[in-house]
Motif scaffolding. Structure first.
Motif, PDB file in Angstrom:
ATOM      1  N   ALA A   1       0.818  -1.200   0.000  1.00  0.00           N
ATOM      2  CA  ALA A   1       0.000   0.000   0.000  1.00  0.00           C
ATOM      3  C   ALA A   1       0.852   1.250   0.000  1.00  0.00           C
ATOM      4  O   ALA A   1       0.492   2.247  -0.607  1.00  0.00           O
ATOM      5  CB  ALA A   1      -0.934  -0.019   1.195  1.00  0.00           C
ATOM      6  N   GLU A   2       2.017   1.188   0.675  1.00  0.00           N
ATOM      7  CA  GLU A   2       2.887   2.368   0.721  1.00  0.00           C
ATOM      8  C   GLU A   2       3.382   2.762  -0.664  1.00  0.00           C
ATOM      9  O   GLU A   2       3.520   3.936  -0.965  1.00  0.00           O
ATOM     10  CB  GLU A   2       4.086   2.112   1.635  1.00  0.00           C
ATOM     11  CG  GLU A   2       3.724   2.048   3.103  1.00  0.00           C
ATOM     12  CD  GLU A   2       4.930   1.748   3.981  1.00  0.00           C
ATOM     13  OE1 GLU A   2       6.066   1.910   3.518  1.00  0.00           O
ATOM     14  OE2 GLU A   2       4.705   1.351   5.124  1.00  0.00           O
ATOM     15  N   THR A   3       3.654   1.752  -1.517  1.00  0.00           N
ATOM     16  CA  THR A   3       4.142   2.065  -2.855  1.00  0.00           C
ATOM     17  C   THR A   3       3.018   2.495  -3.779  1.00  0.00           C
ATOM     18  O   THR A   3       3.269   3.141  -4.794  1.00  0.00           O
ATOM     19  CB  THR A   3       4.873   0.859  -3.480  1.00  0.00           C
ATOM     20  OG1 THR A   3       3.963  -0.250  -3.508  1.00  0.00           O
ATOM     21  CG2 THR A   3       6.115   0.501  -2.708  1.00  0.00           C
ATOM     22  N   GLU A   4       1.770   2.155  -3.452  1.00  0.00           N
ATOM     23  CA  GLU A   4       0.649   2.495  -4.323  1.00  0.00           C
ATOM     24  C   GLU A   4       0.346   3.989  -4.324  1.00  0.00           C
ATOM     25  O   GLU A   4      -0.055   4.537  -5.340  1.00  0.00           O
ATOM     26  CB  GLU A   4      -0.599   1.714  -3.910  1.00  0.00           C
ATOM     27  CG  GLU A   4      -0.513   0.249  -4.240  1.00  0.00           C
ATOM     28  CD  GLU A   4      -1.760  -0.519  -3.834  1.00  0.00           C
ATOM     29  OE1 GLU A   4      -2.815   0.109  -3.624  1.00  0.00           O
ATOM     30  OE2 GLU A   4      -1.664  -1.747  -3.733  1.00  0.00           O
ATOM     31  N   ILE A   5       0.544   4.670  -3.215  1.00  0.00           N
ATOM     32  CA  ILE A   5       0.210   6.098  -3.139  1.00  0.00           C
ATOM     33  C   ILE A   5       1.080   6.924  -4.087  1.00  0.00           C
ATOM     34  O   ILE A   5       0.535   7.688  -4.895  1.00  0.00           O
ATOM     35  CB  ILE A   5       0.265   6.602  -1.682  1.00  0.00           C
ATOM     36  CG1 ILE A   5      -0.857   5.913  -0.880  1.00  0.00           C
ATOM     37  CG2 ILE A   5       0.138   8.119  -1.609  1.00  0.00           C
ATOM     38  CD1 ILE A   5      -0.799   6.125   0.601  1.00  0.00           C
ATOM     39  N   LEU A   7       2.634   5.837  -6.718  1.00  0.00           N
ATOM     40  CA  LEU A   7       2.303   5.384  -8.065  1.00  0.00           C
ATOM     41  C   LEU A   7       1.004   6.038  -8.538  1.00  0.00           C
ATOM     42  O   LEU A   7       0.943   6.563  -9.646  1.00  0.00           O
ATOM     43  CB  LEU A   7       2.177   3.854  -8.106  1.00  0.00           C
ATOM     44  CG  LEU A   7       1.745   3.256  -9.450  1.00  0.00           C
ATOM     45  CD1 LEU A   7       2.741   3.596 -10.548  1.00  0.00           C
ATOM     46  CD2 LEU A   7       1.567   1.754  -9.326  1.00  0.00           C
ATOM     47  N   LEU A   8      -0.013   6.032  -7.703  1.00  0.00           N
ATOM     48  CA  LEU A   8      -1.282   6.667  -8.068  1.00  0.00           C
ATOM     49  C   LEU A   8      -1.116   8.161  -8.315  1.00  0.00           C
ATOM     50  O   LEU A   8      -1.691   8.706  -9.268  1.00  0.00           O
ATOM     51  CB  LEU A   8      -2.336   6.425  -6.986  1.00  0.00           C
ATOM     52  CG  LEU A   8      -2.869   4.991  -6.877  1.00  0.00           C
ATOM     53  CD1 LEU A   8      -3.791   4.845  -5.674  1.00  0.00           C
ATOM     54  CD2 LEU A   8      -3.579   4.577  -8.156  1.00  0.00           C
ATOM     55  N   ALA A   9      -0.317   8.812  -7.487  1.00  0.00           N
ATOM     56  CA  ALA A   9      -0.067  10.244  -7.679  1.00  0.00           C
ATOM     57  C   ALA A   9       0.622  10.487  -9.022  1.00  0.00           C
ATOM     58  O   ALA A   9       0.263  11.414  -9.755  1.00  0.00           O
ATOM     59  CB  ALA A   9       0.772  10.800  -6.531  1.00  0.00           C
ATOM     60  N   SER A  10       1.589   9.642  -9.365  1.00  0.00           N
ATOM     61  CA  SER A  10       2.299   9.795 -10.640  1.00  0.00           C
ATOM     62  C   SER A  10       1.388   9.498 -11.825  1.00  0.00           C
ATOM     63  O   SER A  10       1.448  10.182 -12.850  1.00  0.00           O
ATOM     64  CB  SER A  10       3.522   8.883 -10.673  1.00  0.00           C
ATOM     65  OG  SER A  10       4.446   9.263  -9.687  1.00  0.00           O
ATOM     66  N   LEU A  11       0.543   8.478 -11.700  1.00  0.00           N
ATOM     67  CA  LEU A  11      -0.412   8.185 -12.773  1.00  0.00           C
ATOM     68  C   LEU A  11      -1.386   9.338 -12.956  1.00  0.00           C
ATOM     69  O   LEU A  11      -1.737   9.691 -14.089  1.00  0.00           O
ATOM     70  CB  LEU A  11      -1.160   6.879 -12.488  1.00  0.00           C
ATOM     71  CG  LEU A  11      -0.319   5.598 -12.532  1.00  0.00           C
ATOM     72  CD1 LEU A  11      -1.148   4.405 -12.073  1.00  0.00           C
ATOM     73  CD2 LEU A  11       0.274   5.357 -13.910  1.00  0.00           C
ATOM     74  N   LYS A  15      -2.076  11.677 -16.206  1.00  0.00           N
ATOM     75  CA  LYS A  15      -3.444  11.951 -16.665  1.00  0.00           C
ATOM     76  C   LYS A  15      -3.684  13.459 -16.790  1.00  0.00           C
ATOM     77  O   LYS A  15      -4.361  13.915 -17.720  1.00  0.00           O
ATOM     78  CB  LYS A  15      -4.446  11.328 -15.678  1.00  0.00           C
ATOM     79  CG  LYS A  15      -5.879  11.544 -16.008  1.00  0.00           C
ATOM     80  CD  LYS A  15      -6.382  10.498 -16.959  1.00  0.00           C
ATOM     81  CE  LYS A  15      -7.889  10.625 -17.135  1.00  0.00           C
ATOM     82  NZ  LYS A  15      -8.314  10.088 -18.395  1.00  0.00           N
ATOM     83  N   ALA A  16      -3.092  14.238 -15.889  1.00  0.00           N
ATOM     84  CA  ALA A  16      -3.226  15.696 -15.968  1.00  0.00           C
ATOM     85  C   ALA A  16      -2.525  16.234 -17.216  1.00  0.00           C
ATOM     86  O   ALA A  16      -3.014  17.160 -17.863  1.00  0.00           O
ATOM     87  CB  ALA A  16      -2.668  16.342 -14.715  1.00  0.00           C
ATOM     88  N   ALA A  17      -1.386  15.649 -17.564  1.00  0.00           N
ATOM     89  CA  ALA A  17      -0.644  16.092 -18.745  1.00  0.00           C
ATOM     90  C   ALA A  17      -1.283  15.584 -20.031  1.00  0.00           C
ATOM     91  O   ALA A  17      -1.184  16.220 -21.079  1.00  0.00           O
ATOM     92  CB  ALA A  17       0.807  15.616 -18.665  1.00  0.00           C
ATOM     93  N   ALA A  90       5.797   5.288 -11.977  1.00  0.00           N
ATOM     94  CA  ALA A  90       5.463   6.183 -13.076  1.00  0.00           C
ATOM     95  C   ALA A  90       6.031   7.550 -12.742  1.00  0.00           C
ATOM     96  O   ALA A  90       6.233   7.880 -11.572  1.00  0.00           O
ATOM     97  CB  ALA A  90       3.945   6.264 -13.254  1.00  0.00           C
ATOM     98  N   SER A  91       6.314   8.318 -13.795  1.00  0.00           N
ATOM     99  CA  SER A  91       6.836   9.666 -13.569  1.00  0.00           C
ATOM    100  C   SER A  91       6.600  10.517 -14.806  1.00  0.00           C
ATOM    101  O   SER A  91       6.337  10.009 -15.889  1.00  0.00           O
ATOM    102  CB  SER A  91       8.336   9.622 -13.241  1.00  0.00           C
ATOM    103  OG  SER A  91       9.072   9.125 -14.346  1.00  0.00           O
TER     104      SER A  91
END
Length: 155
Positions: A1-5, A7-11, A15-17, A90-91
């Motif tokens: 779960a710690e790595t998912e946050i 990753l989700l923020a980067s995804l 999506k914003a870009a 993701a980045s």
């Protein structure tokens, strides 16, 4: 779960870009690309690989294909199963999106010489192969396709 946050923020940053970015579609496309690239590499078909790979990755794959051809060898690869496929990270960097995917597969890989004798691998042995592939795409481009920009094998 710690790595998912992260990753989700980067995804979400991707999506914003690029509002057309859909993580589920990306995963489906990455899986298709993996199978296609593995097959084209085994066939020794650098032309099929060219549009899917960055210049650096293409040069590495093409060099390996050329070395195999010069040695008079062929590669037979069969992907038996894809045990798992996980988004690792993701980045966004200067308008380019990067997504790393871990493929955990079962494969049969056999290298044959000109006479058809096995010089590497075993046609009767399934091998677990774990690869991390990083795909990149310029989010400012109209081209929706991603390219393979880095490959690695975890230790």
């Amino acid at each position: 779960a710690e790595t998912e946050i992260p990753l989700l923020a980067s995804l979400n940053e991707i999506k914003a870009a690029d509002p057309r970015f859909d993580p589920d579609e990306f995963v489906a496309g990455a899986l298709t690309a993996f199978e296609y690239i593995v097959e084209a590499f085994a066939e020794g078909n650098a032309d099929k690989l060219r549009p899917l790979l960055s210049d650096e990755v293409y040069d590495n794959f093409a060099s390996a294909i050329d070395a195999r051809k010069q040695a008079g060898e062929t590669l037979e690869t069969t992907v038996i199963s894809i045990k798992s496929m996980d988004l690792l990270e993701a980045s966004m960097e200067d308008g380019t999106a990067f997504v790393s995917v871990k493929f955990d597969t079962e494969q049969i890989n056999v290298t044959l010489n000109e006479a058809g004798d096995v010089v590497d691998g075993d046609a009767d042995h399934i091998t677990r192969v774990v690869d991390i592939w990083t795909f990149g795409r310029d989010t400012r481009s109209r081209d929706p396709n991603w390219q393979l920009v880095r490959t690695e094998t975890p230790q």
